[in-house]
Scaffold this active site. Structure first.
Site, PDB file in Angstrom:
ATOM      1  N   PRO A  92       0.823  -1.218   0.000  1.00 15.66           N
ATOM      2  CA  PRO A  92       0.000   0.000   0.000  1.00 15.66           C
ATOM      3  C   PRO A  92       0.858   1.270   0.000  1.00 15.66           C
ATOM      4  O   PRO A  92       0.363   2.337  -0.333  1.00 15.66           O
ATOM      5  CB  PRO A  92      -0.839  -0.113   1.274  1.00 15.66           C
ATOM      6  CG  PRO A  92      -0.218  -1.186   2.083  1.00 15.66           C
ATOM      7  CD  PRO A  92       0.590  -2.052   1.175  1.00 15.66           C
ATOM      8  N   GLU A 119       3.291  -6.991   8.213  1.00 18.10           N
ATOM      9  CA  GLU A 119       3.571  -5.556   8.038  1.00 18.10           C
ATOM     10  C   GLU A 119       4.505  -5.289   6.856  1.00 18.10           C
ATOM     11  O   GLU A 119       4.844  -4.141   6.596  1.00 18.10           O
ATOM     12  CB  GLU A 119       4.191  -4.977   9.315  1.00 18.10           C
ATOM     13  CG  GLU A 119       3.279  -5.027  10.540  1.00 18.10           C
ATOM     14  CD  GLU A 119       1.991  -4.236  10.334  1.00 18.10           C
ATOM     15  OE1 GLU A 119       2.073  -3.062   9.918  1.00 18.10           O
ATOM     16  OE2 GLU A 119       0.911  -4.815  10.582  1.00 18.10           O
ATOM     17  N   ARG A 161      -3.282  -9.024 -20.496  1.00 18.27           N
ATOM     18  CA  ARG A 161      -4.177  -8.720 -21.615  1.00 18.27           C
ATOM     19  C   ARG A 161      -3.546  -7.779 -22.633  1.00 18.27           C
ATOM     20  O   ARG A 161      -4.076  -7.597 -23.718  1.00 18.27           O
ATOM     21  CB  ARG A 161      -5.526  -8.193 -21.116  1.00 18.27           C
ATOM     22  CG  ARG A 161      -5.463  -6.878 -20.409  1.00 18.27           C
ATOM     23  CD  ARG A 161      -6.793  -6.551 -19.748  1.00 18.27           C
ATOM     24  NE  ARG A 161      -7.832  -6.134 -20.686  1.00 18.27           N
ATOM     25  CZ  ARG A 161      -7.896  -4.926 -21.244  1.00 18.27           C
ATOM     26  NH1 ARG A 161      -6.980  -4.029 -20.973  1.00 18.27           N
ATOM     27  NH2 ARG A 161      -8.871  -4.620 -22.075  1.00 18.27           N
ATOM     28  N   ASP A 176      -9.905   1.308 -24.308  1.00 18.81           N
ATOM     29  CA  ASP A 176     -10.158   1.125 -22.878  1.00 18.81           C
ATOM     30  C   ASP A 176     -10.171   2.476 -22.190  1.00 18.81           C
ATOM     31  O   ASP A 176      -9.432   3.367 -22.583  1.00 18.81           O
ATOM     32  CB  ASP A 176      -8.982   0.390 -22.203  1.00 18.81           C
ATOM     33  CG  ASP A 176      -8.864  -1.051 -22.604  1.00 18.81           C
ATOM     34  OD1 ASP A 176      -9.825  -1.584 -23.148  1.00 18.81           O
ATOM     35  OD2 ASP A 176      -7.787  -1.631 -22.350  1.00 18.81           O
TER      36      ASP A 176
HETATM   37  N1  ADE Z   1      -0.914  -5.025   0.029  1.00 15.83           N
HETATM   38  C1  ADE Z   1      -1.805  -4.585   0.943  1.00 15.83           C
HETATM   39  N2  ADE Z   1      -2.532  -3.583   0.466  1.00 15.83           N
HETATM   40  C2  ADE Z   1      -2.115  -3.363  -0.815  1.00 15.83           C
HETATM   41  C3  ADE Z   1      -2.460  -2.444  -1.827  1.00 15.83           C
HETATM   42  N3  ADE Z   1      -3.418  -1.521  -1.660  1.00 15.83           N
HETATM   43  N4  ADE Z   1      -1.805  -2.510  -3.007  1.00 15.83           N
HETATM   44  C4  ADE Z   1      -0.838  -3.418  -3.187  1.00 15.83           C
HETATM   45  N5  ADE Z   1      -0.457  -4.305  -2.258  1.00 15.83           N
HETATM   46  C5  ADE Z   1      -1.071  -4.278  -1.081  1.00 15.83           C
END
Ligand code: ADE
Length: 273
Positions: A92, A119, A161, A176
Site C-alpha cells: 500500500p 507488516e 491482456r 479502454d
Molecule cells: N498489500 C496490501 N494492500 C495493498 C495495496 N493496496 N496494493 C498493493 N499491495 C497491497
C-alpha cells in the site's frame, strides 16, 4: 513473458490458471512459476516472520527465506532462458498502479512478484535486489489488503491482456478507459447488447440508427457524463486542446466552465443544464 510469484499462499494464485491468464499460459505466451516461500525455511515451524526492530505492532517478513527463494527463482529463470527480470513488490506504500505502468510492465520479459503478508518484508530484501534489477513497489489503491497476493492477480491480469496474441481482437484494448491517447482519459460510457428490450427497458435509439458519426458522438457524450460523475479529476487534469466544439458543448451542459488557464473546472454542486 516469464512470471515468478513468491508467496506463503500458493493456492491464492490458482486464478492464474483460469480465463485470460490461464489461456495465455496454455498457449505458451506466459510461463508462470509460483514458489512457496515456506520451502525456504529450515525451522520446525517454517517461520517466515519475526517482530519488528524498534517495536510496534505486527510482524515483519524475515529476509532469509526471501533471499534464498528469490535467488533460486532467478537462477531457474535464467537457466530456462529468461532475461531482464523486474521485481514487483505490491504494497500500500508503493507507487500507484496505473494503465501506464501496466503498459510498461507488459514490455518487460520477466516479472518476479514478491507479495508480502504481515507488516511487510524486511527492507534489506528490496535494497539487495535493487542492486541487480529494477524493483517496483506498487499499490493497487488507497486501501489496505491483508496481503499482496490479490494485487499480484490484479497486476498480472492488467499486464497479460496487453501481451501480443492474448486478447482475441487486437484492437480491443485501444479504447479502454485509461488507454493512453484513446478517449483522452475519459471513462467509457454504457454498453448494450441484444435483446432490444429487456424488462421494459430499450436501447438508446442512436445505437440502432446505423449512423456511425452520431454513435461516436453519443459515446463520447456518455463518456463525459460518466467521467463527470465518477472521476471529475480526469477532466480537471485534461489538456483542453483535446476538446472540440461538440465536447465543449457537452462539458457546458454538465456544468463545466473553462478557467483562466483554459482548463475546465466545475462547481461540485452543479447540475446538468
Ligand atoms: N498489500 C496490501 N494492500 C495493498 C495495496 N493496496 N496494493 C498493493 N499491495 C497491497
Amino acid at each position: 513473458m516469464r512470471l515468478d510469484v513468491v508467496t506463503i499462499f500458493p493456492e491464492y494464485l490458482e486464478p492464474l490458471n483460469v480465463s485470460l491468464v490461464g489461456k495465455a499460459r496454455a498457449r505458451g505466451v506466459l510461463d508462470v512459476q509460483v514458489h512457496d516461500l515456506r520451502r525456504w525455511t529450515y525451522d520446525r515451524h517454517s517461520t517466515v516472520d519475526d517482530t519488528p526492530y524498534g517495536g510496534g505492532p505486527g510482524m515483519v517478513m524475515k529476509p532469509d527465506p526471501w533471499g534464498a527463494c528469490v535467488d533460486e527463482a532467478l537462477a531457474d529463470g535464467y537457466e530456462a532462458g529468461a532475461h531482464g527480470p523486474v521485481m514487483v513488490v505490491p504494497t500500500p506504500s508503493g507507487r500507484p498502479f496505473t494503465q501506464e505502468l501496466a503498459v510498461e510492465l507488459s514490455a518487460r520479459p520477466w516479472l518476479l512478484f514478491a507479495p508480502a503478508r504481515y507488516e511487510g518484508i524486511d527492507r534489506r530484501v528490496m535494497d539487495e535486489y535493487a542492486t541487480r534489477m529494477p524493483v517496483y513497489e506498487v499499490s493497487i489503491g488507497d486501501y489496505v489488503l491483508a496481503g499482496g497476493e490479490a494485487a499480484v492477480l490484479v497486476i498480472t491480469e492488467a499486464v497479460a491482456r496487453l501481451l501480443p496474441g492474448v486478447l482475441g481482437n487486437a484492437e480491443s484494448h485501444q479504447d479502454d478507459s485509461f488507454a493512453p491517447g484513446a478517449m483522452a482519459d475519459l471513462l467509457e460510457g454504457p454498453v448494450y447488447t441484444k435483446p432490444p428490450e429487456w424488462r421494459g427497458r430499450g436501447i438508446p435509439d442512436v445505437l440502432l440508427s446505423g449512423h456511425h458519426g452520431k454513435i461516436a458522438r453519443w459515446r463520447r457524450d456518455e463518456a463525459f457524463r460518466r467521467t463527470t460523475a465518477h472521476r471529475p479529476d480526469l477532466i480537471e487534469r485534461s489538456d483542453p486542446a483535446a476538446f472540440d466544439k461538440k465536447d465543449r458543448e457537452m462539458l457546458s451542459i454538465l456544468g463545466w466552465r473553462p478557467g483562466p488557464d483554459g482548463r475546465f473546472w466545475r462547481d461540485p454542486g452543479a447540475v446538468e443544464q
